[in-house]
Design a protein around this motif. Sequence first.
Motif, PDB file in Angstrom:
ATOM      1  N   LYS A  25       5.113   4.394   0.891  1.00 14.28           N
ATOM      2  CA  LYS A  25       4.707   3.054   1.287  1.00 14.28           C
ATOM      3  C   LYS A  25       4.355   3.019   2.769  1.00 14.28           C
ATOM      4  CE  LYS A  25       6.055  -1.798   0.817  1.00 14.28           C
ATOM      5  NZ  LYS A  25       7.096  -2.747   0.314  1.00 14.28           N
ATOM      6  N   VAL A  26       3.261   2.336   3.066  1.00  9.76           N
ATOM      7  CA  VAL A  26       2.806   2.196   4.455  1.00  9.76           C
ATOM      8  C   VAL A  26       3.104   0.768   4.908  1.00  9.76           C
ATOM      9  CG1 VAL A  26       0.872   2.352   6.041  1.00  9.76           C
ATOM     10  CG2 VAL A  26       0.982   3.880   4.056  1.00  9.76           C
ATOM     11  N   ALA A  53      -5.164   0.186  10.876  1.00  4.98           N
ATOM     12  CA  ALA A  53      -4.821   1.306  11.760  1.00  4.98           C
ATOM     13  C   ALA A  53      -3.688   2.137  11.157  1.00  4.98           C
ATOM     14  CB  ALA A  53      -4.424   0.788  13.139  1.00  4.98           C
ATOM     15  N   ASP A  54      -2.648   1.474  10.656  1.00  7.56           N
ATOM     16  CA  ASP A  54      -1.518   2.206  10.075  1.00  7.56           C
ATOM     17  C   ASP A  54      -1.901   2.870   8.762  1.00  7.56           C
ATOM     18  OD1 ASP A  54       0.247   1.702  12.128  1.00  7.56           O
ATOM     19  OD2 ASP A  54       1.051  -0.125  11.226  1.00  7.56           O
ATOM     20  N   LEU A  55      -2.736   2.189   7.964  1.00  3.96           N
ATOM     21  CA  LEU A  55      -3.176   2.781   6.712  1.00  3.96           C
ATOM     22  C   LEU A  55      -4.026   4.019   6.981  1.00  3.96           C
ATOM     23  CD1 LEU A  55      -3.186   2.492   3.630  1.00  3.96           C
ATOM     24  CD2 LEU A  55      -5.252   1.107   3.832  1.00  3.96           C
ATOM     25  N   SER A  56      -4.933   3.928   7.939  1.00  6.11           N
ATOM     26  CA  SER A  56      -5.784   5.067   8.294  1.00  6.11           C
ATOM     27  C   SER A  56      -4.955   6.231   8.831  1.00  6.11           C
ATOM     28  CB  SER A  56      -6.821   4.650   9.341  1.00  6.11           C
ATOM     29  OG  SER A  56      -7.753   3.752   8.802  1.00  6.11           O
ATOM     30  N   LYS A  57      -3.948   5.915   9.631  1.00  2.00           N
ATOM     31  CA  LYS A  57      -3.084   6.968  10.189  1.00  2.00           C
ATOM     32  C   LYS A  57      -2.398   7.739   9.063  1.00  2.00           C
ATOM     33  CE  LYS A  57       0.810   7.626  13.374  1.00  2.00           C
ATOM     34  NZ  LYS A  57       1.764   6.942  14.278  1.00  2.00           N
ATOM     35  N   ALA A  58      -1.898   7.017   8.069  1.00  3.53           N
ATOM     36  CA  ALA A  58      -1.222   7.659   6.945  1.00  3.53           C
ATOM     37  C   ALA A  58      -2.195   8.485   6.109  1.00  3.53           C
ATOM     38  CB  ALA A  58      -0.544   6.602   6.078  1.00  3.53           C
ATOM     39  N   ILE A  59      -3.377   7.933   5.852  1.00  3.59           N
ATOM     40  CA  ILE A  59      -4.379   8.652   5.064  1.00  3.59           C
ATOM     41  C   ILE A  59      -4.844   9.911   5.792  1.00  3.59           C
ATOM     42  CG2 ILE A  59      -6.727   8.551   4.148  1.00  3.59           C
ATOM     43  CD1 ILE A  59      -6.277   5.534   3.704  1.00  3.59           C
ATOM     44  N   ASP A  60      -5.148   9.772   7.075  1.00  9.64           N
ATOM     45  CA  ASP A  60      -5.659  10.913   7.839  1.00  9.64           C
ATOM     46  C   ASP A  60      -4.616  12.024   7.948  1.00  9.64           C
ATOM     47  OD1 ASP A  60      -7.988   9.497   8.140  1.00  9.64           O
ATOM     48  OD2 ASP A  60      -7.565   8.842  10.186  1.00  9.64           O
ATOM     49  N   ALA A  61      -3.346  11.648   8.018  1.00  8.68           N
ATOM     50  CA  ALA A  61      -2.282  12.645   8.074  1.00  8.68           C
ATOM     51  C   ALA A  61      -2.226  13.450   6.782  1.00  8.68           C
ATOM     52  CB  ALA A  61      -0.943  11.970   8.337  1.00  8.68           C
ATOM     53  N   GLU A  62      -2.431  12.779   5.648  1.00  7.39           N
ATOM     54  CA  GLU A  62      -2.434  13.476   4.360  1.00  7.39           C
ATOM     55  C   GLU A  62      -3.673  14.340   4.207  1.00  7.39           C
ATOM     56  OE1 GLU A  62      -0.015  13.450   1.766  1.00  7.39           O
ATOM     57  OE2 GLU A  62       1.115  12.701   3.508  1.00  7.39           O
ATOM     58  N   LEU A  63      -4.807  13.851   4.680  1.00 10.17           N
ATOM     59  CA  LEU A  63      -6.032  14.635   4.606  1.00 10.17           C
ATOM     60  C   LEU A  63      -5.959  15.892   5.455  1.00 10.17           C
ATOM     61  CD1 LEU A  63      -8.730  11.800   4.835  1.00 10.17           C
ATOM     62  CD2 LEU A  63      -8.241  13.214   2.830  1.00 10.17           C
ATOM     63  N   ALA A  64      -5.174  15.824   6.521  1.00 14.28           N
ATOM     64  CA  ALA A  64      -5.078  16.959   7.440  1.00 14.28           C
ATOM     65  C   ALA A  64      -4.157  18.059   6.931  1.00 14.28           C
ATOM     66  CB  ALA A  64      -4.591  16.477   8.807  1.00 14.28           C
ATOM     67  N   LYS A  65      -3.377  17.767   5.916  1.00 19.90           N
ATOM     68  CA  LYS A  65      -2.448  18.781   5.393  1.00 19.90           C
ATOM     69  C   LYS A  65      -3.210  19.863   4.650  1.00 19.90           C
ATOM     70  CE  LYS A  65       1.560  15.712   4.836  1.00 19.90           C
ATOM     71  NZ  LYS A  65       2.503  15.102   3.868  1.00 19.90           N
ATOM     72  N   ASN A  66      -2.629  21.070   4.668  1.00 14.16           N
ATOM     73  CA  ASN A  66      -3.258  22.196   3.966  1.00 14.16           C
ATOM     74  C   ASN A  66      -3.151  22.000   2.463  1.00 14.16           C
ATOM     75  OD1 ASN A  66      -3.887  23.512   6.362  1.00 14.16           O
ATOM     76  ND2 ASN A  66      -1.865  24.500   6.470  1.00 14.16           N
ATOM     77  N   THR A 113       3.470  -2.001   8.273  1.00 12.28           N
ATOM     78  CA  THR A 113       3.221  -2.342   9.669  1.00 12.28           C
ATOM     79  C   THR A 113       4.334  -3.284  10.115  1.00 12.28           C
ATOM     80  OG1 THR A 113       0.821  -2.124   9.435  1.00 12.28           O
ATOM     81  CG2 THR A 113       1.639  -3.437  11.302  1.00 12.28           C
ATOM     82  N   PRO A 114       5.313  -2.791  10.886  1.00 16.83           N
ATOM     83  CA  PRO A 114       6.463  -3.619  11.280  1.00 16.83           C
ATOM     84  C   PRO A 114       6.044  -4.901  11.986  1.00 16.83           C
ATOM     85  CG  PRO A 114       6.852  -1.307  11.805  1.00 16.83           C
ATOM     86  CD  PRO A 114       5.410  -1.427  11.415  1.00 16.83           C
ATOM     87  N   GLY A 115       6.639  -6.004  11.548  1.00 20.64           N
ATOM     88  CA  GLY A 115       6.385  -7.282  12.197  1.00 20.64           C
ATOM     89  C   GLY A 115       5.088  -7.962  11.816  1.00 20.64           C
ATOM     90  N   SER A 116       4.274  -7.309  10.979  1.00 20.31           N
ATOM     91  CA  SER A 116       2.991  -7.890  10.612  1.00 20.31           C
ATOM     92  C   SER A 116       3.169  -9.048   9.644  1.00 20.31           C
ATOM     93  CB  SER A 116       2.095  -6.831   9.964  1.00 20.31           C
ATOM     94  OG  SER A 116       0.922  -7.421   9.442  1.00 20.31           O
ATOM     95  N   GLN A 117       2.407 -10.118   9.874  1.00 22.00           N
ATOM     96  CA  GLN A 117       2.394 -11.256   8.963  1.00 22.00           C
ATOM     97  C   GLN A 117       1.148 -11.228   8.071  1.00 22.00           C
ATOM     98  OE1 GLN A 117       5.033 -13.474   8.852  1.00 22.00           O
ATOM     99  NE2 GLN A 117       5.924 -11.986  10.262  1.00 22.00           N
ATOM    100  N   SER A 118       0.349 -10.177   8.194  1.00 21.05           N
ATOM    101  CA  SER A 118      -0.890 -10.092   7.428  1.00 21.05           C
ATOM    102  C   SER A 118      -1.010  -8.774   6.678  1.00 21.05           C
ATOM    103  CB  SER A 118      -2.092 -10.268   8.354  1.00 21.05           C
ATOM    104  OG  SER A 118      -2.063  -9.309   9.404  1.00 21.05           O
ATOM    105  N   GLY A 119       0.134  -8.212   6.302  1.00 18.49           N
ATOM    106  CA  GLY A 119       0.118  -6.983   5.523  1.00 18.49           C
ATOM    107  C   GLY A 119      -0.067  -5.741   6.370  1.00 18.49           C
ATOM    108  N   PHE A 155       0.833  -1.196   0.000  1.00 20.85           N
ATOM    109  CA  PHE A 155       0.000   0.000   0.000  1.00 20.85           C
ATOM    110  C   PHE A 155       0.871   1.251   0.000  1.00 20.85           C
ATOM    111  CE2 PHE A 155      -2.841  -3.197   1.692  1.00 20.85           C
ATOM    112  CZ  PHE A 155      -4.076  -2.871   1.137  1.00 20.85           C
ATOM    113  N   PHE A 156       0.478   2.212  -0.842  1.00 17.11           N
ATOM    114  CA  PHE A 156       1.157   3.501  -0.902  1.00 17.11           C
ATOM    115  C   PHE A 156       0.113   4.597  -0.738  1.00 17.11           C
ATOM    116  CE2 PHE A 156       3.947   0.575  -2.963  1.00 17.11           C
ATOM    117  CZ  PHE A 156       5.242   1.045  -2.765  1.00 17.11           C
ATOM    118  N   VAL A 157       0.414   5.550   0.126  1.00 17.17           N
ATOM    119  CA  VAL A 157      -0.472   6.693   0.338  1.00 17.17           C
ATOM    120  C   VAL A 157       0.246   7.934  -0.165  1.00 17.17           C
ATOM    121  CG1 VAL A 157      -1.645   8.126   2.051  1.00 17.17           C
ATOM    122  CG2 VAL A 157      -1.637   5.638   2.306  1.00 17.17           C
ATOM    123  N   ASN A 158      -0.293   8.526  -1.222  1.00 19.74           N
ATOM    124  CA  ASN A 158       0.354   9.656  -1.890  1.00 19.74           C
ATOM    125  C   ASN A 158       1.830   9.372  -2.170  1.00 19.74           C
ATOM    126  OD1 ASN A 158      -2.012  11.071  -2.020  1.00 19.74           O
ATOM    127  ND2 ASN A 158      -1.478  12.580  -0.456  1.00 19.74           N
ATOM    128  N   GLY A 159       2.090   8.147  -2.615  1.00 20.85           N
ATOM    129  CA  GLY A 159       3.439   7.761  -3.047  1.00 20.85           C
ATOM    130  C   GLY A 159       4.343   7.210  -1.975  1.00 20.85           C
TER     131      GLY A 159
END
Length: 215
Positions: free
Chosen positions: A189-190, A202-215, A192-198, A183-187
């Motif tokens: 890569k997102v 939570a991490d994808l939403s955090k990245a998306i919400d951070a981009e949405l919050a930018k001016n 999740t360290p140690g994840s065996q299921s991609g 997964f890439f959010v605005n280019g």
Amino acid sequence: MSAKTRYAAMSRRAAMTAAALTAMVALAGCNGSGPAAAVEGDMAMGPEDAKVTVVEYASVTCHICAAWQEQNWEAFKTAYLDTNKVRYVFREIPTPPSEIAVAGFLIARCAGPDKYFDVVHELLATQEEMRVDPRATLFRVGNGAGLSNERIQQCITDESGMAAIEARAQKALSAGVEGTPAFFVNGTKVITPGSQSGTSMADLSKAIDAELAKN
């Protein structure tokens, strides 16, 4: 020639395509157009002018991709697609058994843009069935999308379609994509360290919400 014989012939050609894709991994550099850039043949949902673009690289034969869809797709769709907050782009990277993945993607594209994601999601949801009897599963899903058996046979033996999948996968590898799902959010890569299921939702939403919050 019987349907099964024609399907076997398709599998051999698709296997050659899959072998070429595997060989690309060793040859691909990191100087491609990048995950954020539009690629010919992109399949997408959401407004083109969305502030955030989420790109997923996945395969219909990748079990982690299937698990991610089962666990997270509805939440992702509800939060970001139904609200038109995100442009979601799906990019195909066939994974073993690659000839089945190639066939699945060819059928999805033949179904047309309106039904492409329905076919991809159904194939992801029926991976176990597809492992047991890939031909029957592919044809059943294709029929469900309105394709006749004859049309499905044409789709999965389409040389130009296979070449296009090869070209798109090469672009993905050149962009530095090494596995699925990715997964890439605005280019960016997102991961999740140690994840065996991609990537986690939570991490994808955090990245998306951070981009949405930018001016």
